[in-house]
Every structure is written in structure tokens, then in C-alpha cells.
Design an enzyme around this catalytic site. Structure first.
Site, PDB file in Angstrom:
ATOM      1  N   HIS A  14      22.273 -18.636 -32.240  1.00  0.00           N
ATOM      2  CA  HIS A  14      20.910 -18.276 -32.649  1.00  0.00           C
ATOM      3  C   HIS A  14      20.642 -18.476 -34.144  1.00  0.00           C
ATOM      4  O   HIS A  14      19.542 -18.212 -34.600  1.00  0.00           O
ATOM      5  CB  HIS A  14      20.586 -16.824 -32.300  1.00  0.00           C
ATOM      6  CG  HIS A  14      20.584 -16.540 -30.831  1.00  0.00           C
ATOM      7  ND1 HIS A  14      19.805 -17.241 -29.941  1.00  0.00           N
ATOM      8  CD2 HIS A  14      21.267 -15.623 -30.099  1.00  0.00           C
ATOM      9  CE1 HIS A  14      20.018 -16.764 -28.712  1.00  0.00           C
ATOM     10  NE2 HIS A  14      20.901 -15.791 -28.791  1.00  0.00           N
ATOM     11  N   ASP A  44      28.051 -13.218 -21.286  1.00  0.00           N
ATOM     12  CA  ASP A  44      27.114 -12.099 -21.090  1.00  0.00           C
ATOM     13  C   ASP A  44      26.213 -12.274 -19.870  1.00  0.00           C
ATOM     14  O   ASP A  44      25.199 -11.606 -19.743  1.00  0.00           O
ATOM     15  CB  ASP A  44      26.273 -11.870 -22.356  1.00  0.00           C
ATOM     16  CG  ASP A  44      25.637 -13.142 -22.893  1.00  0.00           C
ATOM     17  OD1 ASP A  44      25.871 -14.214 -22.303  1.00  0.00           O
ATOM     18  OD2 ASP A  44      24.920 -13.072 -23.898  1.00  0.00           O
TER      19      ASP A  44
END
Lengths: 216, 398
Positions: free
Chosen positions: B134, B259
Site C-alpha cells: 500500500h 489475511d
């Protein structure tokens, strides 16, 4: 939000006596669908769309002898034109698009063309209102339709150091006594806010906790 | 089959730590390393110490002003107000002492992994400290300061001029890497993630396909919330196989965020350990089939650091080394050592019990929706294959 905030100012226009084929070229070259027609004093006297030009064009099956596209643009332009003002509200002009089914509105001030707003600009504005154009997570809360609910909710969010990028309030379709507040917040981890909201007794619709209901 | 692989690791990786209760916790890397050692699958000879990335290398992707702000933040000399424009000092990426050094080490780890494979004599390399997808040119976000994956790719492009396929199976969209190469036809990005309708960062729709020369070199597969193993794997297997065949990369970089598991607290996908066996196995196979084995794997997200991440990441290493996955019981020694520190009960087996959770009512709808997404995203490569059946080079449309 005002029209002057969202209108395009670099304009492609034509005079009334320009031949239609020039309009055709401009539509292709600039990937646009509308051209306002203005006189020498930059006053809007008409508008042509790509559809008007196409209607005037010979069929692709016809032989190439036709002189139709040499005619003046004023012969096919729509007139009079519904125009808007830079100080109009975006919310108001949205209803012109919806009711009149126009796809483009010229912006006129002191009788002169100063901008243009298209359906696409309206949609872009809507996307910005939803906040989906910046990174964020979405939280949805169901609240009674009562005074003071929104400040209670924003107070909880504000106590964390997390930026709110947009807030929308929807009707809760299956029960008019409630509303749904939708936040987009600039964080990858909305759980602290969600837990704070739940501790305060708010009904959080999303994120949903599958964990508890589905634990074996 | 056994391959030569490098495990990039430093004890200093845990210096990348925002706050005590922050969900991003690099203890995961140590837990994984320890698990592999107690399983006798990781030895001293496999481990490579990461180097520290230089400012110039970080500058391949990030602005000078941003690097300067990160340094100031790490010295305690950046005010919260000044940090805002760089995303520093937020709830997601708080400032911490020496944050530049800690972040530069993670980047260096990914560069060490690249060098091990492209200069050294390793077929594969694993840097579990990296995968911070990110990070943006001038902004920290989503727990990421420097985007080591993007820097590693730029480094490969400049130093080796190889075509890079980036495959991101983190449950969040790999936005930072995608935007860094959005107009580059020599870098193909593929991201499979939970739909951005609700989840951070919100992007990663099927229609994000690249720009200008890079059009047709960004692929996105947004999955519906509560997607389970079979549907996830259907999308993963079809997408990576078809995109690799289309692009014909010279090297594959995978971002292995862990995740997407049912236990993960931040996302809403419902996979089990099954996907973390198939993900590296297929990446490994394709790396040998197309890239002469050249495969660099990075870490990424993963917020159930006790039950999910160590098992998922240990499998990547086992696949790199032996092309096999661990099965049956987990090292009792590892569990005994870490159980006292863990807030949850550590798993006893490599695979999850089946079923792990109650049936999800909308399963068939979710599977159908994901299949439509898969077909829509692959329309481009399928048409290309259909209309260019003889074309050998994966140069895409011209």
C-alpha cells in the site's frame, strides 16, 4: 456544490455557418458528444449533439456523392438551448438532466458561454460524494430517524485519529423509522471505531461479524 | 524435486513496529522462522541477512520529500500536522522511532532476495518481512511506509531489464504496486482480493486494466465477502495460469499476504489453510515452466499472527525447497514455546479442521458472482489467445 466547481472550462465551439463536417471532425478528435454553437459575441444560439450530426450524415451504404455535410451547422442545431448559471446548485441541475433527458448543459453568464457540464461530470461528482475515489474502508450503521444521531456517531469516529472521507445518509428501506449512515474512513483497520460504536449501543450493519454467528 | 532457495531474515525486522496494539506485527516473521527451524526445514545455510536499501533505491519509487519526512518522523522531528500530507502519524501508520531505518531494512530484504535469484545461484528467495503493497509515491498508507515490492520491481527493470509478473494474493487490493506500473507493459500486476465495496482500499475493480502502453497489463479479481476455498482457488488457478501464459514473464514476484483466512480479524473472506498450500505450489510450478525457476516471494498482510500466518508462510518456504507442503501435526516444540505468549490456542495441525465454520448460506451466489468476475477479467487474455493463436511472444496487443 456549485456548477462553477464542476464545469469544464476548455470549450470546443463552432459558429453557426461552419459546415457540418467540421463538427463531425471535432466530435471525433476530442472524444466529445456535444458542441455549443455561438455567435461572434460568444452568445449561445444553439447546440448540436453527435446524434444530430449522425442523423445528417449519409448512410454508410450510400455512395460518397452526397454534399449534405457541407450544409451549415445552424440547419441542424437544437434551439433554443436550456442553459445554466455558474452559481446554480449541482443538486438543482441534476434534476434538469433527469427530467429533460439532456446529456449536456452549457453554462452561461452575462449572456456569454463560460463552461459546460455533461452527464459524465455529474456522475464524477457523485463518485466524489461517495468517497470511493480515495483509499478507505466502509462502515454502515442503522440509527433511528431522530434528531442528533449523526453528531453522536461522528463524535465516536472523531475520537480516533482517523479521517472521514464521506458521509451518506440513506433511508432504511424496510422500516421508515430508521436511517442508514454510511461512512468512508481512511483506515485499513476500522475495528477500533466499530468496537467503540458497538460499545455505545449502535447497530453496525457492516463490517458484519461472521465469527461469532458461525463459530462451531 | 528440490531447489536452491534463500530465506532472507534479520532479527531487526521486528523494529518495524508502530505501537504495542497495532495489528501489523512483524513477530509473525520470527514465529514463522522458528516454526521452520523446529520442523528442521530451515538451516543456517539457507539464511541471507538483508541489506539496507539506499535512499537512491527507495527513490526509484518514492519522492525525496517523502523519504525526508519519514526520516524526520523517525527522529521525532515531524509534527502531526506536517505528517498528514505524507500519511504519517495516522492511526494506520503512526510515527515510530527510527522508522526510516526499519522500513529501509524491509526494502533491502526484498532487494537482497532479488539479487539472490538474479545474481546469485538461487532459484527462489523469500522475504517475509516485505510485501508492503500500500505504500505510495509520496504517502504511507495501510500499515505500509515504503513499497518494497514496487522498489524491487523497478530495480529489476533498471538493472536486469526483465519482464516481471507480480501476483498479489493479499485480501486487500495491491494498489500501490498496481499504480506504480499502471502504464508499464513490461510489468504485469495481478491482484486477487476481497471486493473494495466495503474493504480498504476500495480499488481493484475488474475495469482497472492499465493505462496507455500498460493497458492489458493490470488484472484485478475482486472476490465477494465470505468467499470460501473452492471459489478462491478456482479464481486463483485460472487467473494465474492464463495471465502467465499470456504475459510470459521472465521472473515472478508473489506478494503472499495471509489475511484471506476465516480467522483474520480485518477481512471477510472465509478461506482455510488449503489455499495457502495451493498458492505457493502453483506459483512454484509456473516459475519453473516460464521463468527458469526465477521466483521471489514476499510477505504482506496477515493479522491472525498466531494461528494463520506462521503456518501459511512456512508452507511457502517448504514449497520453495521441496515442492511439498507440510501435512499432519505441527511441531509440538514450537507450540510449547509460544503457547504461553499467545492469546489464542495454537493449532496442532497444518490443516484446519473441516469444517472450520458453519455453512455460509449465500455460498452458491458468491461462487457464481466470483466466476463472472473471473470471466470478465480474463476476457482480454482469452480474446487475445483466440485471435492470436500463433503468436509466441507474450507481448500482448500491439
Amino acid at each position: 456544490m456549485l456548477v462553477s466547481d464542476i464545469m469544464k472550462k476548455n470549450l470546443i465551439t463552432l459558429g453557426p455557418d461552419s459546415p457540418i463536417y467540421v463538427a463531425l471532425e471535432l466530435l471525433h478528435k476530442h472524444h466529445i458528444r456535444h458542441i455549443p454553437i455561438v455567435d461572434e459575441s460568444n452568445q449561445v444560439i444553439g447546440i448540436v449533439s453527435d446524434r444530430d450530426v449522425r442523423d445528417a450524415s449519409p448512410s454508410i451504404f450510400a455512395s460518397n456523392q452526397s454534399k449534405d455535410l457541407d450544409n451549415a451547422i445552424k440547419t441542424i442545431m437544437s434551439t433554443p438551448v436550456v442553459a445554466i448559471h455558474p452559481l446554480d446548485f449541482v443538486e438543482e441541475i441534476a434534476s434538469i438532466f433527469y427530467e429533460e433527458e439532456f446529456a449536456c448543459l452549457p453554462v452561461v453568464q452575462d449572456n456569454k458561454l463560460v463552461g459546460i457540464v455533461t452527464e459524465k461530470d455529474m456522475l464524477q461528482t457523485l463518485i466524489q460524494l461517495t468517497g470511493t475515489h480515495v483509499q478507505g474502508s466502509q462502515i454502515e450503521i442503522k440509527v433511528p430517524d431522530q434528531i442528533g444521531m449523526l453528531p453522536q456517531v461522528t463524535k465516536v469516529v472523531g475520537q480516533r485519529r482517523i479521517n472521514i472521507t464521506s458521509v451518506l445518509v440513506y433511508p432504511y428501506t424496510s422500516d421508515p423509522k430508521y436511517r442508514v449512515i454510511v461512512f468512508r474512513v481512511q483506515t485499513m483497520n476500522p475495528l477500533p471505531i466499530v468496537n467503540d460504536l458497538k460499545d455505545k449501543g449502535f447497530d453496525v450493519l457492516w463490517p458484519q461479524e461472521l465469527e461469532k454467528s458461525n463459530e462451531l | 524435486m528440490s531447489c536452491k532457495a534463500a530465506f532472507v531474515y534479520s532479527k531487526q525486522y521486528t523494529n518495524y513496529k508502530f505501537t504495542a496494539d497495532h495489528p501489523f506485527n512483524q513477530l509473525r516473521v520470527e514465529l514463522t522462522k522458528d516454526l521452520l527451524e523446529t520442523e528442521n526445514q530451515l538451516k543456517e545455510k539457507h539464511i541471507i541477512e538483508p541489506r539496507i536499501a539506499t535512499d537512491e533505491e527507495i527513490g526509484l519509487v518514492h519522492d525525496k520529500d517523502y523519504i525526508k519526512a519519514v526520516k524526520l518522523a523517525g527522529e521525532g522531528n515531524l509534527s502531526l500536522d506536517d505528517g498528514v500530507e505524507f500519511g504519517l502519524g495516522t492511526e494506520d501508520t503512526p510515527m515510530f522511532v527510527n522508522m526510516h531505518q526499519a522500513s529501509a531494512l524491509l526494502v533491502g530484504g526484498s532487494l537482497s532476495a532479488v539479487e539472490a535469484v538474479l545474481d546469485g545461484n538461487y532459484a527462489h528467495a523469500l522475504n517475509l518481512g516485505g510485501g508492503l503493497h500500500h505504500g505510495f509515491r509520496n504517502k504511507a498508507s495501510g500499515f505500509c511506509v515504503y513499497n518494497d515490492g514496487a522498489i524491487a520491481i523497478k530495480y529489476i527493470r533498471e538493472k536486469y531489464d526483465l519482464k516481471v509478473l507480480y501476483v498479489d494474493t493479499d485480501a486487500h487490493h495491491g494498489d500501490g504496486v498496481q499504480w506504480a506500473f499502471y502504464d508499464d507493459p513490461n510489468v504485469c500486476t495481478l491482484s486477487i482480493h476481497e471486493t473494495g465495496r466495503y474493504l480498504f482500499p476500495g480499488t481493484g475493480s475488474v475495469t482497472e486494466r492499465g493505462l496507455k502502453n500498460g493497458y492489458g497489463y493490470s488484472f484485478n479479481f475482486p472476490l465477494d465477502a465470505f468467499t470460501e476455498d473452492e471459489s478462491f482457488l478456482e479464481v486463483y488457478e485460472s487467473s494465474i495460469k492464463e495471465v502467465t501464459a499470456y504475459f510470459k514473464p521472465d521472473v515472478i514476484i508473489t506478494q503472499n499476504g495471509a489475511d484471506a483466512h476465516y480467522y483474520d480479524p480485518l477481512t471477510h473472506l472465509c478461506s482455510t489453510m488449503t489455499i495457502y498450500e495451493r498458492i505457493p505450489l502453483l506459483a512454484h510450478q509456473l516459475a519453473h515452466q516460464y521463468c527458469n525457476g526465477r521466483w521471489i516471494a514476499l510477505g504482506g498482510g496477515g493479522y491472525d499472527i498466531w494461528r494463520v500466518v506462521p503456518r501459511a508462510w512456512a508452507q511457502i518456504w517448504n514449497v520453495m525447497l521441496t515442492n511439498e507442503v507440510f501435512t499432519n501435526g505441527l511441531s509440538a516444540q514450537w507450540r510449547d514455546k509460544w503457547q504461553p505468549k499467545a492469546p489464542v490456542s495454537l493449532p496442532a495441525y497444518w490443516r484446519d479442521p473441516s469444517p472450520l465454520y458453519k455453512p455460509i448460506p449465500r455460498k452458491s451466489e458468491i461462487t457464481e458472482k466470483n466466476k463472472l468476475t473471473l470471466d470478465k477479467a480474463l476476457q482480454f487474455t482469452r480474446n487475445f489467445a483466440k485471435f492470436n493463436p500463433t503468436r509466441k511472444q507474450g507481448n500482448g496487443p500491439s
